[in-house]
Design an enzyme around this catalytic site. Structure first.
Site, mmCIF file in Angstrom:
data_model
loop_
_atom_site.group_PDB
_atom_site.id
_atom_site.type_symbol
_atom_site.label_atom_id
_atom_site.label_comp_id
_atom_site.label_asym_id
_atom_site.label_seq_id
_atom_site.Cartn_x
_atom_site.Cartn_y
_atom_site.Cartn_z
ATOM 1 N N ASP A 1 0.849 -1.624 -0.371
ATOM 2 C CA ASP A 1 0.076 0.074 -0.144
ATOM 3 C C ASP A 1 0.631 1.748 0.280
ATOM 4 O O ASP A 1 1.839 1.270 0.441
ATOM 5 C CB ASP A 1 -0.754 -0.106 1.481
ATOM 6 N N ASN B 1 -10.825 -2.400 -5.479
ATOM 7 C CA ASN B 1 -10.319 -0.920 -6.267
ATOM 8 C C ASN B 1 -10.790 -0.948 -7.918
ATOM 9 O O ASN B 1 -10.406 -0.107 -8.478
ATOM 10 C CB ASN B 1 -8.790 -1.963 -6.730
#
Ligand code: IPE
Ligand code: IPE
Ligand code: MG
Length: 245
Positions: free
Chosen positions: A21, A69
């Protein structure tokens, strides 16, 4: 202190799962577009994979794209898919050279056909490699995985091939996308966020968690070694007392 040399090779985690991330924030910090962060994130993947092989980690699972996502801006999703396909092509020789077996988990049928094809070709080409199993979590969401497992099991019960009283934790795990892979011993998340974000909810039940404030493109093999070193000082009790271990 040389961190790599300080690691006890007899007590390595067998499976490391990573939430990669911070690509977007890293790029933004440099005044660049988010996609620039994703491109540099690929270099970090290579770095960490090499580190994992160097030290002898048999299973590495990387969260590359979550079910959620898909809700990102269209252009970013498109760029990520293109990056995935070009990276798979580029990395195939490295996979072969280093004995990496590729696997993928997630709702793979939601991916563009071109990617499904490249993925299955790479999986097929690397299926006899034995040094490290690299699993990419793509279009992956743990809640859908659990629902899919439940549907599989329910179908077997309805067909009469499985009895309700025979449903165990092992049977359930065998119906998850990760069947055949041991649960992660260590889970790493970069970028300072301390959450699971729908990753391996079942499998992480007793995993040691390790968080880094570094953004993913900044993460290197020494960070991986540091995480492994710290993991080795944790006491995994699995519900028992310290004295019982
Ligand atoms: C991780 O970086 C990569 C993917 C989720 C595909 P992010 O893109 O989430 O970057 P941040 O968290 O917004 O900085
Ligand atoms: C998790 O990161 C998914 C991946 C790393 C592929 P996100 O950036 O999507 O997670 P949230 O939205 O911050 O929880
Ligand atoms: Mg993020």
């Amino acid at each position: 202190m040389n961190i790599k040399e300080s690691i006890d090779r007899t007590k390595l985690p067998q499976h490391i799962a990573i939430i990669m991330d911070g690509n977007g924030r890293w790029a933004k910090g440099l005044g660049k577009m988010r996609v620039f962060g994703h491109k540099n994130g690929v270099s970090a993947v290579r770095e960490v994979l090499e580190g994992a092989i160097e030290i002898g980690i048999p299973y590495l699972t990387l969260y590359a794209f979550s079910s959620e996502n898909w809700n990102r801006p269209k252009l970013e999703v498109k760029a990520l898919m293109e990056l995935l396909i070009s990276s798979l092509h580029k990395e195939l020789p490295t996979f072969q050279k280093n004995g990496v077996k590729l696997k993928a988990i997630g709702q793979l049928d939601h991916l563009p056909i071109k990617i499904q094809k490249t993925l299955s070709e790479t999986i097929e080409a690397t299926k006899n490699n034995t040094k490290c199993t690299l699993t990419l979590a793509l279009s992956y969401g743990s809640r859908s995985e659990i629902i899919d497992a439940t549907k599989n099991i329910a179908t077997k019960v309805a067909e009469g091939t499985l009895k309700i009283e025979d449903i165990t934790e092992d049977i359930f795990a065998q119906n998850l996308y990760t069947t055949g892979t041991p649960d992660p011993d260590l889970m790493i998340r970069t970028s300072g966020e301390q959450r699971i974000s729908n990753y391996l909810l079942w499998q992480l039940a007793y995993t040691e968690l390790w968080f880094s404030s570094k953004m993913w493109p900044e993460f290197d093999r020494n960070d991986l070694f540091q995480a492994i070193y710290d993991y080795q000082s944790r006491e995994r009790r699995f519900g028992k007392t310290s004295e019982q271990l």
